[in-house]
Design a protein around this motif. Structure first.
Motif, mmCIF file in Angstrom:
data_model
loop_
_atom_site.group_PDB
_atom_site.id
_atom_site.type_symbol
_atom_site.label_atom_id
_atom_site.label_comp_id
_atom_site.label_asym_id
_atom_site.label_seq_id
_atom_site.Cartn_x
_atom_site.Cartn_y
_atom_site.Cartn_z
ATOM 1 N N TYR A 1 55.822 15.667 37.979
ATOM 2 C CA TYR A 1 55.808 17.112 38.221
ATOM 3 C C TYR A 1 55.469 17.324 39.697
ATOM 4 C CZ TYR A 1 55.017 17.191 33.141
ATOM 5 O OH TYR A 1 55.105 16.990 31.782
ATOM 6 N N PRO A 2 56.423 17.785 40.504
ATOM 7 C CA PRO A 2 56.121 17.951 41.933
ATOM 8 C C PRO A 2 55.216 19.158 42.204
ATOM 9 C CG PRO A 2 58.381 18.626 41.456
ATOM 10 C CD PRO A 2 57.795 18.161 40.158
ATOM 11 N N ARG A 3 54.585 19.147 43.375
ATOM 12 C CA ARG A 3 53.804 20.283 43.883
ATOM 13 C C ARG A 3 52.689 20.754 42.947
ATOM 14 N NH1 ARG A 3 54.241 23.208 48.061
ATOM 15 N NH2 ARG A 3 53.917 25.231 47.105
ATOM 16 N N GLN A 4 51.979 19.816 42.331
ATOM 17 C CA GLN A 4 50.729 20.168 41.674
ATOM 18 C C GLN A 4 49.670 20.162 42.785
ATOM 19 O OE1 GLN A 4 51.173 20.940 38.255
ATOM 20 N NE2 GLN A 4 53.255 20.648 38.994
ATOM 21 N N ALA A 5 48.402 20.239 42.438
ATOM 22 C CA ALA A 5 47.389 20.297 43.513
ATOM 23 C C ALA A 5 46.041 19.795 43.012
ATOM 24 C CB ALA A 5 47.264 21.731 44.020
ATOM 25 N N THR A 6 45.144 19.578 43.962
ATOM 26 C CA THR A 6 43.752 19.275 43.615
ATOM 27 C C THR A 6 42.862 19.689 44.781
ATOM 28 O OG1 THR A 6 42.269 17.616 42.671
ATOM 29 C CG2 THR A 6 43.688 16.880 44.472
ATOM 30 N N PHE A 7 41.557 19.701 44.560
ATOM 31 C CA PHE A 7 40.601 20.093 45.595
ATOM 32 C C PHE A 7 39.194 19.670 45.187
ATOM 33 C CE2 PHE A 7 39.801 24.757 43.888
ATOM 34 C CZ PHE A 7 39.579 24.256 42.630
ATOM 35 N N HIS A 8 38.219 19.927 46.070
ATOM 36 C CA HIS A 8 36.810 19.763 45.713
ATOM 37 C C HIS A 8 36.351 21.131 45.200
ATOM 38 C CE1 HIS A 8 32.534 19.311 45.914
ATOM 39 N NE2 HIS A 8 32.568 18.127 46.506
ATOM 40 N N PRO A 9 36.075 21.253 43.893
ATOM 41 C CA PRO A 9 35.866 22.591 43.327
ATOM 42 C C PRO A 9 34.680 23.354 43.935
ATOM 43 C CG PRO A 9 35.265 20.889 41.738
ATOM 44 C CD PRO A 9 35.926 20.190 42.878
ATOM 45 N N LEU A 10 33.588 22.648 44.211
ATOM 46 C CA LEU A 10 32.413 23.380 44.713
ATOM 47 C C LEU A 10 32.492 23.665 46.210
ATOM 48 C CD1 LEU A 10 29.324 22.312 42.600
ATOM 49 C CD2 LEU A 10 31.172 23.901 42.100
ATOM 50 N N LYS A 11 33.213 22.816 46.957
ATOM 51 C CA LYS A 11 33.428 23.170 48.367
ATOM 52 C C LYS A 11 34.316 24.414 48.413
ATOM 53 C CE LYS A 11 33.234 18.603 50.618
ATOM 54 N NZ LYS A 11 34.113 17.613 51.270
ATOM 55 N N TYR A 12 35.314 24.459 47.534
ATOM 56 C CA TYR A 12 36.197 25.637 47.488
ATOM 57 C C TYR A 12 35.369 26.887 47.142
ATOM 58 C CZ TYR A 12 39.665 28.966 45.803
ATOM 59 O OH TYR A 12 40.417 30.110 45.605
ATOM 60 N N LEU A 13 34.551 26.799 46.077
ATOM 61 C CA LEU A 13 33.792 27.995 45.680
ATOM 62 C C LEU A 13 32.743 28.380 46.719
ATOM 63 C CD1 LEU A 13 33.350 28.017 41.812
ATOM 64 C CD2 LEU A 13 35.022 29.169 43.247
ATOM 65 N N SER A 14 32.221 27.400 47.473
ATOM 66 C CA SER A 14 31.280 27.749 48.555
ATOM 67 C C SER A 14 31.984 28.668 49.551
ATOM 68 C CB SER A 14 30.818 26.510 49.320
ATOM 69 O OG SER A 14 30.188 25.629 48.458
ATOM 70 N N GLY A 15 33.249 28.323 49.882
ATOM 71 C CA GLY A 15 34.001 29.148 50.828
ATOM 72 C C GLY A 15 34.335 30.512 50.257
ATOM 73 N N PHE B 1 41.783 20.586 49.692
ATOM 74 C CA PHE B 1 42.936 21.062 48.912
ATOM 75 C C PHE B 1 44.182 20.323 49.381
ATOM 76 C CE2 PHE B 1 46.726 23.541 48.219
ATOM 77 C CZ PHE B 1 46.574 24.010 46.935
ATOM 78 N N ARG B 2 44.962 19.848 48.450
ATOM 79 C CA ARG B 2 46.252 19.241 48.819
ATOM 80 C C ARG B 2 47.230 19.360 47.660
ATOM 81 N NH1 ARG B 2 42.194 16.068 47.520
ATOM 82 N NH2 ARG B 2 42.541 14.089 46.445
ATOM 83 N N ARG B 3 48.504 19.491 48.028
ATOM 84 C CA ARG B 3 49.592 19.479 47.050
ATOM 85 C C ARG B 3 49.954 18.034 46.783
ATOM 86 N NH1 ARG B 3 51.241 24.093 44.228
ATOM 87 N NH2 ARG B 3 50.935 25.890 45.549
ATOM 88 N N LEU B 4 50.168 17.666 45.558
ATOM 89 C CA LEU B 4 50.577 16.299 45.237
ATOM 90 C C LEU B 4 51.310 16.285 43.895
ATOM 91 C CD1 LEU B 4 48.069 16.288 43.325
ATOM 92 C CD2 LEU B 4 46.937 14.856 44.966
ATOM 93 N N ASP B 5 51.863 15.139 43.551
ATOM 94 C CA ASP B 5 52.607 15.031 42.302
ATOM 95 C C ASP B 5 51.668 14.797 41.117
ATOM 96 O OD1 ASP B 5 54.993 15.319 43.635
ATOM 97 O OD2 ASP B 5 55.370 13.159 43.792
ATOM 98 N N GLY B 6 52.089 15.284 39.958
ATOM 99 C CA GLY B 6 51.400 14.957 38.711
ATOM 100 C C GLY B 6 52.300 14.023 37.905
#
Ligand SMILES: Cc1cc2nc3c(=O)[nH]c(=O)nc-3n(C[C@H](O)[C@H](O)[C@H](O)COP(=O)(O)OP(=O)(O)OC[C@H]3O[C@@H](n4cnc5c(N)ncnc54)[C@H](O)[C@@H]3O)c2cc1C
Ligand code: FES
Length: 495
Positions: A164-178, A113-118
């Motif tokens: 657009y500042p402070r958007q985000a992304t992640f690995h969806p299935l690693k997130y849902l595993s947690g 998970f990280r915050r980043l620009d769009g």
């Protein structure tokens, strides 16, 4: 290359078994994608006993095929929904990203998970009008946005851009595993490979029926991506679109880590995902079309690849390609809340390409409703709403079923089953009936009715995913006629 997503190797809940007997609980969640698993998490944290059940593996639906941009403002243009009640809500639904951020922190989920620009940038041979309109619309709802010129892509030095500042992304299935692990630690039971056939209510109790047992609960949340409890009320207000993604290797830091979209029609989207040994993956997607209206994935991937190679320097080997489906709603907001016509059944569906944030909005809102609380988003997302301002979209999207039924009188795609090659599917006419015919690699024929088991629309062959797509409300069937995507619950009639 066959269809496989970059996330597909992660098994979110390997310990889950299938339902083998009747079970009782406070809340049963049907569907274990981001909407279902997030709902199970929120509800169990409020002290309820929860069961979550899925037709396939846990989180193996559209969440395993996403591109995982967490940026609700940039996907559907705010200028397109300007003036509607939903406009401000898109700003508020940023809270869904905040919720994901909090959960991954609190539960210590290692999910990139990280915050980043769009960045939304002017498409090739296009004026900057869309960028101008979009900036005005986003500013109007008070969301932060910055205007600039130039992009870190080849030939894009003069393109107009919104950041657009402070958007985000992640690995969806690693997130849902947690999230699933946290659910299990809070007593949630997961069942996989357990298709739900019917959801009904009896004296204030919800009954969720499968062939191998019934789950009795005080409340049910239907998070099957496209609702299996409602037959018409919501489905006439959504339309399924197929979208395509490819992953390429790229050296770390060759491209700034951000989320990118252009304003072309159909549009393109790009993001990065950390890989091993200082190599990252660039995900490039787009080339959307209405489900079932094209079977030319190779051409679409060719165009995506050419677009990516032209714009992105140092693009390496292609590692993955896949497609999936998003459900556009006629007013761009999802359908979340009490199922029309039910008392204790809630739905979460309709993602408009922002299904991840919508899934989390669904979890927050449905949990509040189950707990008997009011919520400011309730009316906006109400599944029974009639969005009068979206009447034009309603008419446009409901032309599909009319066209689909008209196809029953058209000739078949092949004159004879003898013309069907191994690995090929096609529609064949037999008397008055249309047959969905597939010949497997061993030469055996699989013949099913071409009429979707949901409400009868005419199916189309999807050669890239090797399945039958329904253009009306998004059902998909495997070559043996078994449903693999909601809303259909019944198999196709064998022929
Ligand atoms: C290529 C692609 C790119 C995308 N990019 C983005 C993006 O960048 N950002 C974003 O926010 N969204 C994006 N989306 C949309 C988003 O990924 C989806 O909307 C979201 O993941 C859907 O989550 P869900 O939980 O509603 O559905 P799903 O993940 O599909 O989960 C539904 C579950 O219900 C189960 N189910 C269905 N029927 C039954 C039944 N009868 N019995 C039991 N279980 C059943 C299914 O097996 C499935 O596991 C993208 C989608 C695609 C395909
Ligand atoms: S999905 Fe509704 S008719 Fe096929």
């Amino acid at each position: 290359m066959t269809s496989k997503s970059l996330w597909a190797d992660v098994d979110v809940m390997p310990a889950a078994g299938s339902l083998a007997e009747d079970v009782e609980c406070d809340v049963v969640v049907v569907g274990s994608g981001i909407a279902g698993t997030s709902t199970a998490y929120e509800v169990c944290k409020r002290g309820k006993s929860v069961v979550i059940i899925d037709r396939g593996r846990i989180a193996g639906g559209m969440t395993s095929r996403t591109s995982a941009h967490l940026a609700p403002l940039c996907d559907d243009l705010v200028s397109e929904i300007k003036g509607s009640d939903a406009t401000k809500l898109f700003c508020d639904s940023q809270a869904a990203i905040d919720r994901i951020e909090v959960i991954q922190e609190q539960e210590e989920i290692d999910c990139d998970f990280r915050r980043l620009d769009g960045y939304l940038f002017q498409g090739r041979d296009m004026t900057s009008d869309i960028i101008d309109q979009e900036m005005d619309a986003v500013r109007e709802i008070g969301a932060p946005v910055h205007r600039l010129v130039g992009m870190p892509f080849n030939g894009c030095a003069n393109r107009h851009v919104l950041r657009y500042p402070r958007q985000a992304t992640f690995h969806p299935l690693k997130y849902l595993s947690g999230v699933a692990r946290a659910c299990r630690n809070n007593g949630v039971t997961f069942f996989r490979d357990s298709p739900v056939e019917e959801i009904s209510e009896d004296n204030g109790i919800v009954l969720v029926r499968t062939t191998r047992g019934v789950i009795r609960a005080k409340h049910a949340v239907v998070a099957t991506n496209s609702s299996i409890s409602d037959r018409f009320a919501i489905h006439t207000k959504t339309a399924p679109y197929r979208t395509y993604v490819m992953a390429f290797e790229i050296k770390r830091n060759a491209l700034p880590d951000a989320l990118y979209w252009d304003t072309e029609e159909p549009y393109h989207y790009v993001r990065l995902q950390p890989g091993p040994d200082r190599i990252d993956y660039v995900l490039v997607g787009g080339e959307d079309h209405k489900s079932g209206e094209a079977d030319d994935a190779d051409e679409r991937f060719k165009r995506l690849k050419a677009w990516a190679r032209e714009l992105i320097s140092g693009l390496g080997r292609e590692t993955h390609r896949w497609s999936g489906q998003v459900l556009d709603t006629i007013d761009y907001a999802g359908f979340i809340g009490q199922d029309p016509g039910c008392k204790n059944v809630y739905v979460a569906m309709g993602d408009s390409g922002q299904g991840l944030t919508h899934g989390v909005v669904g979890a927050i809102l449905n949990t509040a409703l189950i707990m008997g609380e009011d919520h400011p988003w309730k009316e906006l997302y109400a599944p029974g709403r009639i969005p009068l301002k979206a009447a034009k979209n309603f008419v446009m999207e409901n032309v599909t079923p009319v066209k689909s039924f008209a196809e029953y009188v058209a000739p078949g795609e092949l004159h004879s089953l003898d013309d069907l090659r191994r690995g090929q599917g096609a529609i064949v006419r037999r008397g008055l009936e249309k047959i969905a015919a597939y010949r497997d690699e061993a030469g055996a024929l699989h013949l099913n009715s071409a009429s979707c088991s949901h409400v009868g629309c005419h199916l189309h062959w999807n050669s890239f995913e090797t399945c039958w797509d329904c253009p009306c409300h998004g059902s998909m069937f495997d070559v043996k006629g078994q449903p693999i995507n909601a809303p259909a619950v019944a198999p196709l009639d064998k022929r």
